[in-house]
Scaffold this motif. Structure first.
Motif, PDB file in Angstrom:
ATOM      1  N   ARG A  36       0.823  -1.211   0.000  1.00  0.00           N
ATOM      2  CA  ARG A  36       0.000   0.000   0.000  1.00  0.00           C
ATOM      3  C   ARG A  36       0.854   1.257   0.000  1.00  0.00           C
ATOM      4  N   SER A  37       2.102   1.109   0.415  1.00  0.00           N
ATOM      5  CA  SER A  37       3.030   2.233   0.485  1.00  0.00           C
ATOM      6  C   SER A  37       4.433   1.654   0.596  1.00  0.00           C
ATOM      7  N   LEU A  38       5.447   2.530   0.510  1.00  0.00           N
ATOM      8  CA  LEU A  38       6.814   2.054   0.646  1.00  0.00           C
ATOM      9  C   LEU A  38       7.060   1.510   2.046  1.00  0.00           C
ATOM     10  N   ALA A  39       6.531   2.190   3.058  1.00  0.00           N
ATOM     11  CA  ALA A  39       6.696   1.708   4.433  1.00  0.00           C
ATOM     12  C   ALA A  39       6.042   0.341   4.613  1.00  0.00           C
ATOM     13  N   HIS A  40       4.879   0.148   4.008  1.00  0.00           N
ATOM     14  CA  HIS A  40       4.206  -1.152   4.082  1.00  0.00           C
ATOM     15  C   HIS A  40       5.032  -2.225   3.388  1.00  0.00           C
ATOM     16  N   ALA A  41       5.601  -1.883   2.225  1.00  0.00           N
ATOM     17  CA  ALA A  41       6.453  -2.833   1.508  1.00  0.00           C
ATOM     18  C   ALA A  41       7.642  -3.246   2.359  1.00  0.00           C
ATOM     19  N   GLN A  42       8.239  -2.298   3.065  1.00  0.00           N
ATOM     20  CA  GLN A  42       9.391  -2.599   3.922  1.00  0.00           C
ATOM     21  C   GLN A  42       8.993  -3.511   5.072  1.00  0.00           C
ATOM     22  N   ASP A  43       7.825  -3.290   5.658  1.00  0.00           N
ATOM     23  CA  ASP A  43       7.345  -4.156   6.734  1.00  0.00           C
ATOM     24  C   ASP A  43       7.117  -5.573   6.224  1.00  0.00           C
TER      25      ASP A  43
END
Length: 293
Positions: free
Chosen positions: A41-48
């Motif tokens: 959903r976002s870059l932060a979500h991808a990292q998680d």
């Protein structure tokens, strides 16, 4: 047999991310590998999602462009997680630096069979990026502005969007006074940009730092000083081959820790993401990421 988790940026390159993964994924499954797919959903979500998959011992695949590749690769740096790329974005510059093939079957063989290669990452620290990491480059100046225009382009893709963004940025740019500190030594610079490069490429195949290597433990710093606009347009064309480094307006330094500041809020970008202004510090993280390439 390796088990993969693919993290897809659904906005990179339109719908090409899912299509690219479909082709590579077919070859992975035919070979007996497990493949799970997650949509970010976002870059932060991808990292998680990447961290969770890595903690489970899975190989993490970044599917998209340089933004998601750098974001996920940066998040996995230092963890020992195996990392792979399925290029499907506008630029795909880090994949280009790794010499990844376009053919899905050939890419699948690399992901299945090749031993990991230890490559460097770049720690980025500023008021916005509080010690995050990326893979390709940090750039401050007219190219960051051009990247911002390219990201907002609706009708153009790939190199065309970056070239159009560059033209628009150059016509409005005025030279900035930079202070560039390389391993404790300060250098004054007035001009168009400062690029701190781990990879040779940026801007969809432009060879900004021909001598940069992703595994040498150093960052190349490219400084392009003030010059007539017509000369800068010529220099932009020379980025295709790297011939620009022979011009007197271009200076190259090398180091492990670089801080870039300026006399005004100059925008900077990191691996295709432009959301901050100087000052910024970039530090090399030698051999921090295990990449299948």
């Amino acid at each position: 047999m390796r088990q993969f988790t693919a993290i897809v940026n659904p906005t990179a390159g339109g719908s090409t991310g899912a299509a690219a993964l479909l082709q590579v994924g077919r070859h992975l499954r035919e070979a007996g590998a497990g493949l799970e797919t997650e949509y970010s959903r976002s870059l932060a979500h991808a990292q998680d999602l990447a961290r969770e998959a890595g903690e489970s011992g899975r190989v993490v695949l970044a599917v998209g462009g340089d933004g998601i590749a750098g974001g996920i690769g940066g998040a996995l740096s230092g963890t020992g997680t195996l990392f792979g790329l399925v290029p499907a974005g506008r630029g795909n510059d880090f994949a280009r630096a790794l010499e990844l093939p376009d053919d899905p079957a050939a890419l699948a063989r690399i992901l299945l069979e090749n031993a990991p290669r230890a490559v460097d990452a770049v720690e980025v620290e500023s008021a916005v990026h509080r010690r995050t990491a990326v893979l390709g480059s940090v750039y401050a100046g007219v190219d960051a502005l051009a990247n911002l225009h390219a990201n907002r382009a609706r009708l153009l893709r790939g190199a065309a969007s970056y070239y159009a963004g560059g033209l628009r940025a150059v016509t409005t740019w005025r030279a900035a006074d930079y202070r560039v500190t390389v391993d404790g030594v300060e250098h004054a610079h007035r001009g168009y940009t400062v690029v701190v490069a781990n990879s040779a490429y940026y801007g969809s195949g432009r060879m900004i730092a021909p001598g940069a290597r992703v595994d040498d433990g150093l960052l190349d710093v490219v400084l392009i000083r003030e010059a007539p606009r017509r000369l800068f347009f010529a220099l932009m064309n020379e980025l295709k081959s790297g011939a620009h480094i022979g011009r007197p307006e271009v200076r190259i330094l090398r180091g492990k820790e670089i801080t870039v500041a300026a006399d005004r809020p100059v925008p900077y970008g990191a691996d295709g993401e432009v959301d901050a202004a100087l000052p910024v510090t970039a530090r090399v993280l030698p051999g921090a990421l295990a990449v299948l390439c």
